[in-house]
Every structure is written in structure tokens, then in C-alpha cells.
Write an enzyme that holds these catalytic residues in place. Structure first.
Site, PDB file in Angstrom:
ATOM      1  N   THR A 166       0.811  -1.223   0.000  1.00 58.02           N
ATOM      2  CA  THR A 166       0.000   0.000   0.000  1.00 58.02           C
ATOM      3  C   THR A 166       0.850   1.283   0.000  1.00 58.02           C
ATOM      4  O   THR A 166       2.041   1.261   0.275  1.00 58.02           O
ATOM      5  CB  THR A 166      -0.990  -0.016   1.200  1.00 58.02           C
ATOM      6  OG1 THR A 166      -1.691  -1.249   1.183  1.00 58.02           O
ATOM      7  CG2 THR A 166      -1.963   1.110   1.180  1.00 58.02           C
ATOM      8  N   THR A 207      -3.735   1.040  -3.135  1.00 60.40           N
ATOM      9  CA  THR A 207      -3.084  -0.241  -2.846  1.00 60.40           C
ATOM     10  C   THR A 207      -3.262  -1.277  -3.947  1.00 60.40           C
ATOM     11  O   THR A 207      -4.255  -1.243  -4.676  1.00 60.40           O
ATOM     12  CB  THR A 207      -3.660  -0.822  -1.522  1.00 60.40           C
ATOM     13  OG1 THR A 207      -2.929  -1.999  -1.168  1.00 60.40           O
ATOM     14  CG2 THR A 207      -5.124  -1.182  -1.640  1.00 60.40           C
ATOM     15  N   ASP A 229      -7.503  -9.970   1.835  1.00 62.61           N
ATOM     16  CA  ASP A 229      -7.960  -9.238   3.025  1.00 62.61           C
ATOM     17  C   ASP A 229      -9.281  -9.808   3.566  1.00 62.61           C
ATOM     18  O   ASP A 229      -9.765  -9.359   4.615  1.00 62.61           O
ATOM     19  CB  ASP A 229      -8.129  -7.743   2.720  1.00 62.61           C
ATOM     20  CG  ASP A 229      -6.889  -6.941   3.112  1.00 62.61           C
ATOM     21  OD1 ASP A 229      -6.080  -7.445   3.903  1.00 62.61           O
ATOM     22  OD2 ASP A 229      -6.733  -5.806   2.625  1.00 62.61           O
ATOM     23  N   SER A 237     -10.731  -3.542   4.803  1.00 65.55           N
ATOM     24  CA  SER A 237      -9.458  -2.829   4.680  1.00 65.55           C
ATOM     25  C   SER A 237      -9.067  -2.195   6.013  1.00 65.55           C
ATOM     26  O   SER A 237      -9.897  -2.023   6.906  1.00 65.55           O
ATOM     27  CB  SER A 237      -9.613  -1.727   3.629  1.00 65.55           C
ATOM     28  OG  SER A 237      -8.480  -0.894   3.606  1.00 65.55           O
ATOM     29  N   SER A 238      -7.784  -1.848   6.111  1.00 69.74           N
ATOM     30  CA  SER A 238      -7.300  -1.077   7.269  1.00 69.74           C
ATOM     31  C   SER A 238      -6.910   0.335   6.877  1.00 69.74           C
ATOM     32  O   SER A 238      -6.381   1.090   7.702  1.00 69.74           O
ATOM     33  CB  SER A 238      -6.065  -1.753   7.865  1.00 69.74           C
ATOM     34  OG  SER A 238      -6.388  -3.034   8.312  1.00 69.74           O
ATOM     35  N   GLY A 271       0.949  -0.384   4.965  1.00 61.52           N
ATOM     36  CA  GLY A 271       1.431  -1.414   5.894  1.00 61.52           C
ATOM     37  C   GLY A 271       0.383  -2.370   6.409  1.00 61.52           C
ATOM     38  O   GLY A 271       0.476  -2.832   7.550  1.00 61.52           O
ATOM     39  N   GLY A 272      -0.630  -2.679   5.604  1.00 60.27           N
ATOM     40  CA  GLY A 272      -1.626  -3.675   6.021  1.00 60.27           C
ATOM     41  C   GLY A 272      -2.321  -3.254   7.306  1.00 60.27           C
ATOM     42  O   GLY A 272      -2.604  -2.071   7.520  1.00 60.27           O
TER      43      GLY A 272
END
Ligand code: GLY
Length: 519
Positions: free
Chosen positions: A338, A356, A378, A402-403, A424-425
Site C-alpha cells: 500500500t 493499494t 484481506d 481494509s485497514s 502497511g496492512g
């Protein structure tokens, strides 16, 4: 774009396109993103969801093996299985139609030039190519761009991508439909359906029916500030704001970043907030997500009451926010990729976008010159846990959780003063929460706030960023009862802008290749 009279939206969208070329491991038009805009004329904030969707043929057991057990994470995340229908061009079309000032075509020019003339691989990009290249057996289109003389390109070598230049030119000339229909759509569908690895059906109809969606922004008050962020299908705003809400009753300013107690409180709030994230967050078009309940004042107070001032908890279970339906918590895997970028213009608009392709080089597949995402990783690999369906389970047409956490901060008199986001996930959430605390509570400028140590967790262990002042606090945090591990917490990549007396100033994570430029 800004110098040519463009808005922050024009600049951010041109960056999204350029990053497709020069940061292909992290983001691009083969993936998705979330776009946040402070519109100065309307004095309002809006969020657009360009998250990838699962193809219609996907079944809930996509990530289960023949034995019914969840696949190994690395096995499920590359090749066709994990590719979602890309959302960034549809997102761009929506954002440009509403806030763009420059012609659509113009936004493509820098990206086309970079793809045609080439750019020099940075050590970071070359390192990622070297790491992923062993997975590229049979992936000739990927090697055609990122290999030279039969081996991975190294730092300093020029990367050209004529196929991507052609794709960008076509979309620039013909508009967004040229991505979702016709030859580009056919190439994407074919690359996924006939992938040499983990082939999985994607059709041109999956592409033709894709829709970017405007979602209601999620806003809260934190101390004297109003903060707005991205709601579901991102868990960004709810989780970042839960963390802040739980620590608000503590005087973090007085404690300061040198006091391990501050980090203990943040760590406790983080783990409680992530527990709610795993249980309740998912695509709101498929699952009722109790957003107001998760941020309800009394509920946050009850969660904050679980945080002791001087003792770590032994477990961090999810709570029951008002309006929540019964759910089973499910852990999803950890993929770090991302990118994030911000633009602020002379008109007072701010564009804040996280974009991303998910993991490094996404699915590893290339179609029409673009890296295709592996965003479906995800989803929770397990559709059912403890006999109950998991909220974030794979379903056709659904958007994986998603984060991504683009966040804009408003002063008490309603002016945008800070915008931030990260890559960074799942670590995105914690990087953004830390940066907000460092800036708003500890008074650090944007650059120092981004550089402040990162903290995260893994199972029972609290992760402290190696090589930062947090390392020296490890022993004190053990005394609070934490199991502590000092580690790199990489990759870390966040970017921000802040309003200063001299106007907007940018900031880039010193751990990344990021940079900022003043117009
Ligand atoms: N691709 C990272 C995320 O959506 O959280």
C-alpha cells in the site's frame, strides 16, 4: 498539476497514476483505494470507496483446501485467487467529475511519460523485486518489465513499461469506461482466469459492473479537534478513533512520549480496538456494521475502563457495542503493502488518498502492463468459525475489509489542519493512531510525528520498533505485564500535511522513499 491550476483532487489523482508506474509493488490502477476530500467551497468532507470487489463466481470456500482447512497464507495470496476487480479508475472518475479542474487527459501525462521514458529503480523497489522474483516462474508479462538479461533488475537500472503507457494513453483518451470494457477489461479478465498460478474466474461483466461508491465519512471529536476518516469497508476510522477514544481520559500530554506509561495505555487501547475490528468490521453492503455503536461515547467509556493505568490485560476480547448483531471474530492474515499521499491546494481543498495493490506486487500477475492486486486476501480465509459465519468472509461482489485510514483533522473552529494516512496492512491503523497522538497530544510537528516510534502487536507480544527510543522502554513495559519483542515493524510508510503559520507543509516517513514538495 497544482502549478497548472489544478485542485488537490487533480494532484492526488495524478499521483495515484504516477505511483502505478514508479511504485508498482504497492499501489496502482490494478488495485483500489479510498479517497477523502475536504472541499473548501462546500466546507464539507467526503469519502469515496474504490475498494476492489470479489468476482461473481467467487465462492465462500475460495481460500479453503480440499481438506476443508484454510490454505496457507502465502499459497492463497498470489495468482488468480486473490485478484479483486480494480477500483481506482472508477474512484478517479467520480472524484475528478466532482472536484477536478484540469482535463481528465492531463492527469495521465506524468504517468505516461514515466512509463515510456522509464525511471530508475530505487534500492527499495529493487529489493522488493529481488524478494518477489522467485515467485515469477511462468509470469512472463511480469518479468518483461522487472527483469533484465534474465535476472531481476537492480537498483539504478531503468524500468520502462510500454504496455502500461499504452493502457494509460487509452484510458486518458477514451475515459474510464475504456478500463472497464473493451480490450483492457478483456486482458484483466483473461490474466486472472488463465493465470499460470491459482487461476480463478473473472469475467468482463465483473469489470463492466464495478462501481466506486461515495460513503458517509466517519467523524468524531478528540479533545478539541474533529477528526474524520474512512468508514466501512475500511476498518480505518472506527479502529483509529476507538484507540483515541479509549486513551482520551488519560493526560497523554503530561505523560509524554518518554514515559512508558503512555505507550502502555496506547498498547492496551490498540489491542482492545483491534479485537472489535476483527469481530464487527466488513463490507457494509453485506453485513450490518454498528459504526455508531463502536464509537458510542458510553461504549468507548466502558472499553476504556478495561484499560488499567499500570497493568497489562491478559486478554483482549471484543465488546458488544450498541446495535451489534451476534458475530464470530476471525483473524485475517497480515500482508504489508500500500501507499499513501496527500495534496493541499491554494483554494483550501485537501485530498487524502490511500491506494493499494495489497501485498508487494499484489497477485504478481500483470495485465495490460499493470500489476493486478491481491486484495481478496484481506477477506477472512475461514468463512465460518465456531459454527457461525464470519462477517468478513469471502462472498461474490463483496469488498474485503481494509485497514486503510486516511484521516483529516479539523481545528476547534472547523478548519482542516492536518491530514495523514499510511501503508502497511493492518499496521496502517496503528501508525495513523500513533501519528495523531504524537501530533495532537505531544505537540510534534508532522515530520517528527511520522518519525516517532511505531508500536504494534503480534499474538501475545507487544512489538516495539527497533532502533527507536521505544527500545529503551522495553524493560518498563515488561514491568507493566507486557510480553515485549523489539523488532523492525517494517515496512512503515506514512505521509502527512499540516497547516502552519507559513501555510501547508508536508511530511514524509523517513523510513520510506516518500518525499514532499511545496508548490
Ligand atoms: N491493502 C491494505 C488494506 O486495505 O488494508
Amino acid at each position: 498539476m497544482l502549478r497548472q491550476g489544478g485542485t488537490a483532487a487533480d494532484a492526488a489523482l495524478a499521483m495515484m497514476l504516477a505511483l502505478t508506474v514508479v511504485e508498482p509493488a504497492s499501489s496502482g490502477i490494478g488495485g483500489g483505494g479510498f479517497f477523502m476530500y475536504h472541499d473548501s467551497k462546500a466546507d464539507d468532507v467526503a469519502t469515496i470507496d474504490g475498494r476492489e470487489t470479489a468476482p461473481a463466481a467467487l465462492r465462500e470456500d475460495r481460500f479453503l483446501g480440499l481438506d476443508g482447512k484454510v490454505k496457507d497464507f502465502p499459497e492463497g495470496i498470489i495468482g488468480g485467487y486473490s485478484v479483486g476487480v480494480p477500483g481506482n479508475i472508477a474512484l478517479m472518475a467520480k472524484a475528478h467529475a466532482r472536484w477536478g479542474n484540469l482535463p481528465w487527459e492531463k492527469l495521465f501525462q506524468p504517468a505516461i511519460t514515466l512509463a515510456e521514458k522509464g525511471y530508475v529503480a530505487t534500492p527499495r523497489l529493487a529489493g522488493t523485486i529481488a524478494k518477489m522474483a522467485p515467485r515469477w516462474d511462468g509470469l512472463d508479462a511480469t518479468k518483461a518489465v522487472y527483469f533484465q538479461d534474465g535476472r531481476p533488475k537492480v537498483a539504478g537500472e531503468v524500468i520502462r513499461n510500454p504496455a502500461l503507457a499504452k493502457t494509460l494513453r487509452r484510458i486518458a483518451r477514451k475515459g474510464p469506461r475504456a478500463f472497464y470494457t473493451g480490450q483492457i477489461a478483456k486482458k484483466i479478465a483473461s490474466a486472472v482466469s488463465n493465470a499460470p498460478l491459482n487461476a480463478a474466474p473473472m469475467t468482463v461483466a465483473d469489470l463492466a459492473t464495478y462501481e466506486a461508491k461515495e460513503r458517509p465519512p466517519v467523524c468524531v471529536l478528540y479533545r478539541v479537534y474533529r477528526l474524520c476518516g474512512m468508514g466501512p469497508p475500511s476498518s480505518g476510522a472506527t479502529t483509529v478513533f476507538q484507540i483515541l477514544g479509549m486513551v482520551e481520559r488519560f493526560d497523554l500530554k503530561a505523560l509524554g512520549p518518554e514515559n512508558p506509561q503512555a505507550w502502555h495505555l496506547i498498547a492496551e487501547a490498540m489491542q482492545l480496538a483491534y479485537a472489535d475490528r476483527e469481530k464487527y468490521l466488513a463490507d457494509p453492503d453485506y453485513v450490518a456494521v454498528p459504526v455508531p455503536g463502536l464509537l458510542d461515547e458510553a461504549y468507548i467509556a466502558s472499553r476504556s475502563a478495561l484499560v488499567s493505568e499500570n497493568k497489562a490485560r491478559s486478554s483482549y476480547a471484543a465488546g458488544t457495542p450498541p446495535g451489534a448483531e451476534p458475530r464470530t471474530a476471525a483473524l485475517s492474515g497480515e500482508v504489508t503493502g500500500t501507499t499513501h499521499f496527500v495534496a493541499a491546494d491554494r483554494f483550501g481543498n485537501v485530498a487524502n488518498m490511500t491506494s493499494t495493490v495489497q501485498g508487494p506486487f499484489g497477485s504478481q500477475l500483470v495485465a495490460a502492463g499493470m500489476i493486478l492486486n491481491n486484495e481478496l486476501s484481506d477477506f477472512s480465509f475461514a468463512p465460518i468459525k465456531d459454527g457461525a459465519p464470519v462477517a468478513n468472509r469471502p462472498q461474490p461482489g463483496k469488498r474485503p475489509l481494509s485497514s486503510m485510514s486516511p484521516t483529516i483533522v479539523y481545528s476547534s473552529d472547523g478548519k482542516p489542519i492536518f491530514a495523514v494516512g499510511a501503508a502497511g496492512g493492518k499496521r496502517i491503523i496503528m501508525q495513523v493512531a500513533k501519528t495523531l497522538i504524537a501530533h495532537l497530544d505531544w505537540g510534534m510537528n508532522a515530520q517528527a510525528a511520522l518519525a516517532a516510534p511505531n508500536i504494534y502487536f503480534d499474538g501475545d507480544a507487544l512489538l516495539l520498533e527497533r532502533g527507536t527510543p521505544l527500545e529503551a522502554q522495553a524493560e518498563a513495559l515488561v514491568q507493566f505485564g507486557h510480553v515485549v519483542r523489539v523488532t523492525a515493524i517494517t515496512p512503515s510508510k506514512a505521509n502527512a500535511v499540516e497547516q502552519t503559520t507559513a501555510g501547508w507543509v508536508g511530511a514524509a516517513d523517513p523510513r520510506s522513499d516518500g518525499a514532499w514538495l511545496n508548490d
